[in-house]
Design a protein around this motif. Sequence first.
Motif, PDB file in Angstrom:
ATOM      1  N   SER A   1       1.030  -1.395   0.276  1.00 12.80           N
ATOM      2  CA  SER A   1      -0.059   0.086   0.039  1.00 12.80           C
ATOM      3  C   SER A   1       0.561   1.144  -0.901  1.00 12.80           C
ATOM      4  O   SER A   1       1.858   1.528   0.910  1.00 12.80           O
ATOM      5  CB  SER A   1      -0.463  -0.287   1.211  1.00 12.80           C
ATOM      6  N   SER A   2       0.483   2.372  -0.932  1.00  6.88           N
ATOM      7  CA  SER A   2       1.032   3.501  -1.075  1.00  6.88           C
ATOM      8  C   SER A   2       0.288   4.424  -0.057  1.00  6.88           C
ATOM      9  O   SER A   2      -0.679   4.339  -0.329  1.00  6.88           O
ATOM     10  CB  SER A   2       1.606   4.211  -2.437  1.00  6.88           C
ATOM     11  N   LEU A   3       1.157   5.368   0.730  1.00  5.22           N
ATOM     12  CA  LEU A   3       0.659   5.755   1.935  1.00  5.22           C
ATOM     13  C   LEU A   3       0.671   7.660   1.620  1.00  5.22           C
ATOM     14  O   LEU A   3       1.873   7.643   1.412  1.00  5.22           O
ATOM     15  CB  LEU A   3       0.269   5.352   3.396  1.00  5.22           C
ATOM     16  N   ARG A   4      -0.385   8.226   2.049  1.00  2.00           N
ATOM     17  CA  ARG A   4      -0.550   9.745   1.355  1.00  2.00           C
ATOM     18  C   ARG A   4      -1.060  10.386   2.663  1.00  2.00           C
ATOM     19  O   ARG A   4      -1.963  10.371   2.875  1.00  2.00           O
ATOM     20  CB  ARG A   4      -0.036  10.507   0.381  1.00  2.00           C
TER      21      ARG A   4
ATOM     22  N   TYR B   1      11.169   0.665   3.696  1.00  2.00           N
ATOM     23  CA  TYR B   1      12.105   1.124   3.004  1.00  2.00           C
ATOM     24  C   TYR B   1      12.482   2.283   3.086  1.00  2.00           C
ATOM     25  O   TYR B   1      14.150   2.812   3.683  1.00  2.00           O
ATOM     26  CB  TYR B   1      12.837   0.392   2.078  1.00  2.00           C
ATOM     27  N   GLY B   2      11.628   3.163   2.794  1.00  2.00           N
ATOM     28  CA  GLY B   2      11.659   4.737   3.373  1.00  2.00           C
ATOM     29  C   GLY B   2      10.928   5.472   3.650  1.00  2.00           C
ATOM     30  O   GLY B   2       9.967   5.030   3.291  1.00  2.00           O
ATOM     31  N   ILE B   3      10.368   6.350   4.513  1.00  2.00           N
ATOM     32  CA  ILE B   3       9.486   7.408   4.328  1.00  2.00           C
ATOM     33  C   ILE B   3       9.921   8.926   4.850  1.00  2.00           C
ATOM     34  O   ILE B   3      10.702   9.238   4.638  1.00  2.00           O
ATOM     35  CB  ILE B   3       8.594   6.903   5.886  1.00  2.00           C
ATOM     36  N   HIS B   4       9.413   9.481   4.316  1.00  2.00           N
ATOM     37  CA  HIS B   4       9.685  11.223   3.882  1.00  2.00           C
ATOM     38  C   HIS B   4       9.097  11.934   4.297  1.00  2.00           C
ATOM     39  O   HIS B   4       7.562  11.689   3.751  1.00  2.00           O
ATOM     40  CB  HIS B   4      10.712  11.901   2.207  1.00  2.00           C
ATOM     41  N   SER B   5       8.951  13.212   4.670  1.00  2.00           N
ATOM     42  CA  SER B   5       7.686  14.391   4.504  1.00  2.00           C
ATOM     43  C   SER B   5       8.325  15.542   3.875  1.00  2.00           C
ATOM     44  O   SER B   5       9.512  15.691   4.033  1.00  2.00           O
ATOM     45  CB  SER B   5       7.401  14.468   5.723  1.00  2.00           C
TER      46      SER B   5
ATOM     47  N   ILE C   1       3.238  13.402   3.310  1.00  2.00           N
ATOM     48  CA  ILE C   1       3.941  12.389   4.326  1.00  2.00           C
ATOM     49  C   ILE C   1       3.528  11.579   3.150  1.00  2.00           C
ATOM     50  O   ILE C   1       2.371  11.015   2.954  1.00  2.00           O
ATOM     51  CB  ILE C   1       3.944  12.430   5.361  1.00  2.00           C
ATOM     52  N   GLY C   2       4.687  10.424   2.535  1.00  2.00           N
ATOM     53  CA  GLY C   2       4.639   9.892   1.806  1.00  2.00           C
ATOM     54  C   GLY C   2       5.633   7.934   1.898  1.00  2.00           C
ATOM     55  O   GLY C   2       6.727   8.687   2.717  1.00  2.00           O
ATOM     56  N   THR C   3       5.274   7.226   1.846  1.00  4.16           N
ATOM     57  CA  THR C   3       5.260   5.535   2.176  1.00  4.16           C
ATOM     58  C   THR C   3       5.172   5.065   1.366  1.00  4.16           C
ATOM     59  O   THR C   3       3.916   4.745   1.249  1.00  4.16           O
ATOM     60  CB  THR C   3       5.830   5.677   3.599  1.00  4.16           C
ATOM     61  N   ASP C   4       5.863   3.688   1.543  1.00  2.00           N
ATOM     62  CA  ASP C   4       4.952   2.077   0.431  1.00  2.00           C
ATOM     63  C   ASP C   4       5.137   1.473   2.151  1.00  2.00           C
ATOM     64  O   ASP C   4       6.328   1.168   2.521  1.00  2.00           O
ATOM     65  CB  ASP C   4       5.658   1.895  -0.395  1.00  2.00           C
TER      66      ASP C   4
END
Length: 419
Positions: free
Chosen positions: A251-254, A297-301, A314-317
Amino acid sequence: MLDRKSAPPYADLQDFQLPSPVVETLDNKVPLVYLDQLDQQVAKIELVFRAGKWHEPALGVSQFTAQLLEKGTASKSSFQIAEYFDRLGASVEINPGFDHTSASLYTLSKNLKEALPLFCEITQSPVFPDQELNLLKTISRQNLKINNEKTSYLAGKKIRQKIFGHSHPYGSALEEHNLDIISQNQLIEFFKLHYHLEEIYMVGSFDAESMDQIRESFSQYRKSIQADRTFANPERDYAPQYMEKAGSIQSSLRLGKKVVNRDHSDYPAVILLNHLLGGYFGSRLMKNIREEKGLTYGIHSAINPLKHEAYFVIGTDVNKENRTLAIGEIKKEIQNLVQQPVSLGELELGKNHLLGSLQLETANPFAVIEKIKVVRSNQLPADFYGKLFKSIQHLSPADLQRTAQSYFIPETLLEVSVG
């Protein structure tokens, strides 16, 4: 000999000042802004037009107009244009954006005299050939089919739609059915109405003869006098949006919302809070979601400032089964910023990293002129970056907590997940 056993000395960051460019006004009243600080015999000339997505009459018109500028003029075909610039070791870069479209020429200084006339031709008299338009439609249709299978692409598109609305230039997204109605006449009309020069930015090595040629060439362009359009803000739907994607294992979260822009007094605290939350590898979200929980593996804002609005995202998978857990942990970290002051150690580290990143963004004259363009195109004070630098330096834990309580309440975040 280099001492590899000792760390380099610590340098305290005290100030940040952009060099002052030379600014002159051409005969057509268009500002010409340039830095001549390069020792290398290269040059970049960038033309800025008020022809971004904000101004298009239908989805895709701005993008297609920009992409077809160098695909044919009255005297040269797409192949001939590409061959001509290749022979000179020059290149043209067209960037359609939300607010503006820019066209840039990169060339060796010695070849500017030959490269400039054709660059002017493609930015003044493109013909938008039907065969090139049809080819671009085919390529765009294939790219959309591929992108619409990617959960990350869909999530990014849907969070902007949720923040700004489907009909807003910052929220709307090109779909396959939009391609069918884009016509050559539309592109010609859009070009006539919007490809009037707003400003010119240059960096490189220019002798007197080159400057005379530049002034004469760009004085022939029409100056932009068009006012910006206005768009209504949609009603916010704060219900989480979940889109099932068959066959997807992730799932891709935003999560996102509108925030203050560069001209607001709270902007320095907002970008520092974002940096501490998810703006670099040592941020809170990276430590929690990646290092401690192992959910991604990675998350960023990021804070995304545009001309008329700014938004936080904010985005992550993550694996589908971890979607609820990841969203909960993200909101927990945001709530911590609201409820508890940042420690002095974390604050100092975050400040130094953010201020160092700001300085790295001006590591060469091409990057410096980009910062100057940001200041001028957004009508900011000339010392904007210097004041931003100082403001970040002086922020306290209490300042950041007050800012978090104003802008980072978890319940105000819009949420999208795809997959």
